[in-house]
Write a protein that holds these residues in place. Structure first.
Motif, mmCIF file in Angstrom:
data_model
loop_
_atom_site.group_PDB
_atom_site.id
_atom_site.type_symbol
_atom_site.label_atom_id
_atom_site.label_comp_id
_atom_site.label_asym_id
_atom_site.label_seq_id
_atom_site.Cartn_x
_atom_site.Cartn_y
_atom_site.Cartn_z
ATOM 1 N N UNK A 148 0.867 -1.171 0.000
ATOM 2 C CA UNK A 148 0.000 0.000 0.000
ATOM 3 C C UNK A 148 0.905 1.221 0.000
ATOM 4 N N UNK A 149 0.679 2.131 -0.927
ATOM 5 C CA UNK A 149 1.467 3.355 -0.989
ATOM 6 C C UNK A 149 0.513 4.535 -0.946
ATOM 7 N N UNK A 150 0.674 5.367 0.071
ATOM 8 C CA UNK A 150 -0.133 6.575 0.253
ATOM 9 C C UNK A 150 0.707 7.774 -0.164
ATOM 10 N N UNK A 151 0.271 8.465 -1.219
ATOM 11 C CA UNK A 151 0.958 9.667 -1.676
ATOM 12 C C UNK A 151 0.319 10.899 -1.028
ATOM 13 N N UNK A 152 1.162 11.862 -0.676
ATOM 14 C CA UNK A 152 0.706 13.128 -0.104
ATOM 15 C C UNK A 152 1.401 14.276 -0.829
#
Length: 182
Positions: A35-39
Motif C-alpha cells: 500500500x502506498x499513500x501519496x501526499x
C-alpha cells in the motif's frame, strides 16, 4: 489478473508455498500486499477510486496505489512496480517511507476471503495530478483530497461509506505518519 503469490502463516512469515491469488482468496490463505499513500506539500492525499469491474469494493475510494506482491518478489520492487502500473510514474526506492505492516482479514463471501499483510508506505507526490496516468482496468479515477477533509469524511457515518473499510487504527496510523512530515 491472477498471479502467483507467496503464502504466509498467520504471523506473516513465508511458508515456502506459493499459490495463485485466486486460490489464496478462495481458501483464506495469508499473503502480502503493498500500500502506498501519496501526499502533497499542500497537505493533500492522493486517493484512488477502484474500478467498477473490481470484485472487491468496486467504485470505493482507497489508498493511492496498492497491489499484491508476486511470489519471490521484493516488497520495495513490488511497490515501485505497482506505482508505475497504476498511476504511471517512476519514483526512487529512497522516496518510499515504510510506516508498518498491517494484518487485515476481510470475509467478502464464502469464496472470497482476504487475509493479507499490507506493507504500507508513504511518499511525497512530486507530480501534478493531471500528469498521472491511471491504469483503466484497475483505477476508475484519481483525486487529491485535503487530509483535514478526508478525516472528516472518515468520521461521518454516511461519507465513510465512500471508502474501502480499512480499520480505524490503519487509517489513523497512515494519517499520523503523513502529518508528521509537515
Amino acid at each position: 489478473m491472477d498471479e502467483l503469490i507467496d503464502i504466509l502463516d498467520f504471523k506473516g512469515k513465508k511458508t515456502g508455498k506459493t499459490a495463485l491469488k485466486s486460490e489464496a482468496h478462495k481458501n483464506g490463505w495469508f499473503h502480502q500486499t503493498t500500500h502506498i499513500w501519496f501526499y502533497t506539500k499542500k497537505k493533500e492525499i492522493l486517493l484512488q477510486q477502484r474500478s467498477k469491474n473490481k470484485d472487491i469494493f468496486p467504485l470505493l475510494w482507497d489508498v493511492s496505489v496498492a497491489g499484491h506482491i508476486g511470489a519471490g518478489e521484493d516488497i520495495i520492487n513490488s511497490a515501485l512496480r505497482e506505482i508505475e502500473e497504476e498511476i504511471g510514474i517512476t519514483i526512487q526506492k529512497t522516496d518510499l517511507q515504510k510506516i508498518g505492516c498491517f494484518k487485515s482479514i476481510q470475509k467478502h463471501t464464502d469464496y472470497l476471503i482476504d487475509c493479507e499483510f499490507h506493507h504500507t508506505f508513504i511518499c511525497k507526490l512530486k507530480t501534478d495530478l493531471n500528469s498521472l496516468t491511471k491504469q483503466d482496468n484497475e483505477v476508475e479515477d484519481l483525486e487529491l483530497k485535503l487530509i483535514s477533509d478526508f478525516k472528516i469524511e472518515l468520521s461521518n457515518i454516511e461519507t465513510k461509506k465512500l471508502y474501502v473499510p480499512h480499520s480505524k487504527k490503519y487509517y489513523n496510523t497512515v494519517l499520523a505518519a503523513i502529518e508528521k512530515v509537515f
